[in-house]
Motif scaffolding. Structure first.
Motif, PDB file in Angstrom:
ATOM      1  N   LEU A 283      -8.831  -5.079  -0.307  1.00 22.12           N
ATOM      2  CA  LEU A 283      -9.390  -4.694   1.164  1.00 22.12           C
ATOM      3  C   LEU A 283     -10.784  -4.382   0.202  1.00 22.12           C
ATOM      4  O   LEU A 283     -11.780  -4.163   0.796  1.00 22.12           O
ATOM      5  N   ARG A 284     -10.495  -4.056  -0.930  1.00 23.94           N
ATOM      6  CA  ARG A 284     -11.393  -2.538  -1.139  1.00 23.94           C
ATOM      7  C   ARG A 284     -12.641  -3.783  -2.570  1.00 23.94           C
ATOM      8  O   ARG A 284     -13.957  -3.626  -2.275  1.00 23.94           O
ATOM      9  N   LYS A 285     -12.089  -4.716  -2.521  1.00 23.49           N
ATOM     10  CA  LYS A 285     -13.169  -5.976  -3.244  1.00 23.49           C
ATOM     11  C   LYS A 285     -13.427  -6.802  -2.146  1.00 23.49           C
ATOM     12  O   LYS A 285     -14.163  -7.977  -2.444  1.00 23.49           O
ATOM     13  N   GLY A 286     -12.973  -6.835  -0.695  1.00 24.19           N
ATOM     14  CA  GLY A 286     -13.895  -7.482   0.382  1.00 24.19           C
ATOM     15  C   GLY A 286     -13.369  -9.391   0.227  1.00 24.19           C
ATOM     16  O   GLY A 286     -13.215 -10.169   0.646  1.00 24.19           O
ATOM     17  N   ASP A 287     -11.923  -8.760  -0.426  1.00 22.25           N
ATOM     18  CA  ASP A 287     -11.230 -10.217  -0.377  1.00 22.25           C
ATOM     19  C   ASP A 287     -10.482  -9.933   1.001  1.00 22.25           C
ATOM     20  O   ASP A 287      -9.638  -9.086   1.442  1.00 22.25           O
ATOM     21  N   LEU A 288     -10.194 -11.096   1.817  1.00 23.93           N
ATOM     22  CA  LEU A 288      -9.086 -11.575   3.083  1.00 23.93           C
ATOM     23  C   LEU A 288      -7.414 -10.990   2.668  1.00 23.93           C
ATOM     24  O   LEU A 288      -7.623 -11.086   1.572  1.00 23.93           O
ATOM     25  N   VAL A 289      -7.243 -10.741   3.434  1.00 24.35           N
ATOM     26  CA  VAL A 289      -5.845 -10.114   3.530  1.00 24.35           C
ATOM     27  C   VAL A 289      -5.209 -11.167   4.528  1.00 24.35           C
ATOM     28  O   VAL A 289      -5.264 -11.629   5.638  1.00 24.35           O
ATOM     29  N   SER A 290      -3.536 -11.150   4.628  1.00 25.02           N
ATOM     30  CA  SER A 290      -2.704 -11.434   5.438  1.00 25.02           C
ATOM     31  C   SER A 290      -3.309 -11.463   7.068  1.00 25.02           C
ATOM     32  O   SER A 290      -3.059 -10.134   7.454  1.00 25.02           O
ATOM     33  N   TRP A 291      -2.277 -11.903   7.854  1.00 24.35           N
ATOM     34  CA  TRP A 291      -2.881 -11.889   9.402  1.00 24.35           C
ATOM     35  C   TRP A 291      -1.797 -11.426   9.928  1.00 24.35           C
ATOM     36  O   TRP A 291      -1.584  -9.754  10.490  1.00 24.35           O
ATOM     37  N   ALA A 292      -0.829 -10.721   9.105  1.00 27.02           N
ATOM     38  CA  ALA A 292      -0.013  -9.510   9.550  1.00 27.02           C
ATOM     39  C   ALA A 292      -0.802  -7.878   8.916  1.00 27.02           C
ATOM     40  O   ALA A 292      -0.533  -7.400  10.198  1.00 27.02           O
ATOM     41  N   ASN A 293      -1.235  -8.365   8.052  1.00 30.90           N
ATOM     42  CA  ASN A 293      -2.147  -6.826   7.903  1.00 30.90           C
ATOM     43  C   ASN A 293      -2.897  -6.710   8.794  1.00 30.90           C
ATOM     44  O   ASN A 293      -3.535  -6.012   8.998  1.00 30.90           O
ATOM     45  N   ILE A 294      -3.776  -7.592   8.747  1.00 30.31           N
ATOM     46  CA  ILE A 294      -4.907  -8.150   9.944  1.00 30.31           C
ATOM     47  C   ILE A 294      -4.470  -7.421  11.826  1.00 30.31           C
ATOM     48  O   ILE A 294      -4.832  -6.659  12.158  1.00 30.31           O
ATOM     49  N   ASN A 295      -3.242  -7.839  12.145  1.00 33.27           N
ATOM     50  CA  ASN A 295      -2.455  -7.065  12.580  1.00 33.27           C
ATOM     51  C   ASN A 295      -2.008  -5.717  12.733  1.00 33.27           C
ATOM     52  O   ASN A 295      -2.872  -4.852  13.169  1.00 33.27           O
ATOM     53  N   THR A 296      -1.596  -5.217  11.733  1.00 32.55           N
ATOM     54  CA  THR A 296      -1.110  -3.592  11.251  1.00 32.55           C
ATOM     55  C   THR A 296      -3.083  -2.814  11.527  1.00 32.55           C
ATOM     56  O   THR A 296      -2.843  -1.804  11.640  1.00 32.55           O
ATOM     57  N   ILE A 297      -4.105  -3.793  10.606  1.00 37.23           N
ATOM     58  CA  ILE A 297      -5.290  -2.686  10.966  1.00 37.23           C
ATOM     59  C   ILE A 297      -5.988  -2.946  11.860  1.00 37.23           C
ATOM     60  O   ILE A 297      -6.200  -1.954  12.835  1.00 37.23           O
ATOM     61  N   CYS A 298      -5.697  -3.563  12.844  1.00 39.30           N
ATOM     62  CA  CYS A 298      -5.888  -3.915  14.590  1.00 39.30           C
ATOM     63  C   CYS A 298      -5.477  -2.645  15.196  1.00 39.30           C
ATOM     64  O   CYS A 298      -6.136  -2.356  15.982  1.00 39.30           O
ATOM     65  N   SER A 299      -4.251  -2.445  14.648  1.00 38.15           N
ATOM     66  CA  SER A 299      -3.314  -1.609  15.898  1.00 38.15           C
ATOM     67  C   SER A 299      -3.470  -0.101  15.022  1.00 38.15           C
ATOM     68  O   SER A 299      -3.869   0.745  16.313  1.00 38.15           O
ATOM     69  N   LEU A 300      -3.762  -0.013  14.345  1.00 38.10           N
ATOM     70  CA  LEU A 300      -3.737   1.273  13.615  1.00 38.10           C
ATOM     71  C   LEU A 300      -5.935   1.594  13.917  1.00 38.10           C
ATOM     72  O   LEU A 300      -6.243   2.952  14.411  1.00 38.10           O
TER      73      LEU A 300
ATOM     74  N   ASN B 126      -7.370   0.477  16.987  1.00 33.70           N
ATOM     75  CA  ASN B 126      -6.940  -0.331  18.020  1.00 33.70           C
ATOM     76  C   ASN B 126      -8.467  -0.949  18.582  1.00 33.70           C
ATOM     77  O   ASN B 126      -9.546  -0.928  19.169  1.00 33.70           O
ATOM     78  N   CYS B 127      -8.380  -2.298  18.016  1.00 31.09           N
ATOM     79  CA  CYS B 127      -9.923  -2.847  17.603  1.00 31.09           C
ATOM     80  C   CYS B 127      -8.663  -4.751  17.780  1.00 31.09           C
ATOM     81  O   CYS B 127      -7.692  -5.132  17.852  1.00 31.09           O
ATOM     82  N   GLN B 128     -10.122  -5.072  17.872  1.00 32.65           N
ATOM     83  CA  GLN B 128      -9.614  -6.974  17.891  1.00 32.65           C
ATOM     84  C   GLN B 128     -10.067  -7.631  16.391  1.00 32.65           C
ATOM     85  O   GLN B 128     -10.796  -6.741  16.396  1.00 32.65           O
ATOM     86  N   PRO B 129      -9.040  -8.286  15.807  1.00 30.82           N
ATOM     87  CA  PRO B 129      -9.866  -9.215  14.807  1.00 30.82           C
ATOM     88  C   PRO B 129     -11.120  -9.710  15.282  1.00 30.82           C
ATOM     89  O   PRO B 129     -11.671  -9.990  13.428  1.00 30.82           O
ATOM     90  N   GLY B 130     -11.927 -10.322  15.711  1.00 30.33           N
ATOM     91  CA  GLY B 130     -13.476 -10.058  15.825  1.00 30.33           C
ATOM     92  C   GLY B 130     -14.174  -8.852  15.562  1.00 30.33           C
ATOM     93  O   GLY B 130     -15.062  -9.454  15.063  1.00 30.33           O
ATOM     94  N   ASP B 131     -13.589  -8.130  15.791  1.00 32.77           N
ATOM     95  CA  ASP B 131     -14.243  -6.333  15.518  1.00 32.77           C
ATOM     96  C   ASP B 131     -14.483  -6.078  14.279  1.00 32.77           C
ATOM     97  O   ASP B 131     -14.834  -5.721  13.119  1.00 32.77           O
TER      98      ASP B 131
END
Length: 70
Positions: A37-54, A56-61
Motif C-alpha cells: 500500500l505504501r508503494k501504491g501496489d495492488l493488494v488482494s481482494w481479501a485485503n480490499i474487503n478489509t479496507i472497505c470494511s474499516l 465503510n466504503c466500496q471498492p470503487g471508492d
C-alpha cells in the motif's frame, strides 16, 4: 498498471484510527500488505474487503481504471 488507488489508503485508515501499528497488532493486515500500500501496489481482494470494511466504503471508492497511453 491500469488500476490505481484514488486515495492514500494508509492515510485514510489512520484518519479513522487504524495506524500501521494497530493494523499489525490486531492482525488486520500484514507487513507485506502495508508495504504494498505504501508503494501504491495492488493488494488482494481479501485485503480490499478489509479496507472497505474499516473505511465503510466500496471498492470503487478506493480504485479506478486508467487506461495506458500505449
Amino acid at each position: 498498471m491500469p488500476i490505481h488507488y484514488k486515495i492514500d489508503i494508509l492515510q485514510s485508515l489512520k484518519a479513522v484510527g487504524y495506524n500501521t501499528s494497530v493494523l499489525r497488532k490486531e492482525k488486520l493486515m500484514g507487513e507485506a500488505t502495508i508495504q504494498k500500500l505504501r508503494k501504491g501496489d495492488l493488494v488482494s481482494w481479501a485485503n480490499i474487503n478489509t479496507i472497505c470494511s474499516l473505511l465503510n466504503c466500496q471498492p470503487g471508492d478506493l480504485m479506478e481504471y486508467v487506461p495506458d497511453e500505449n
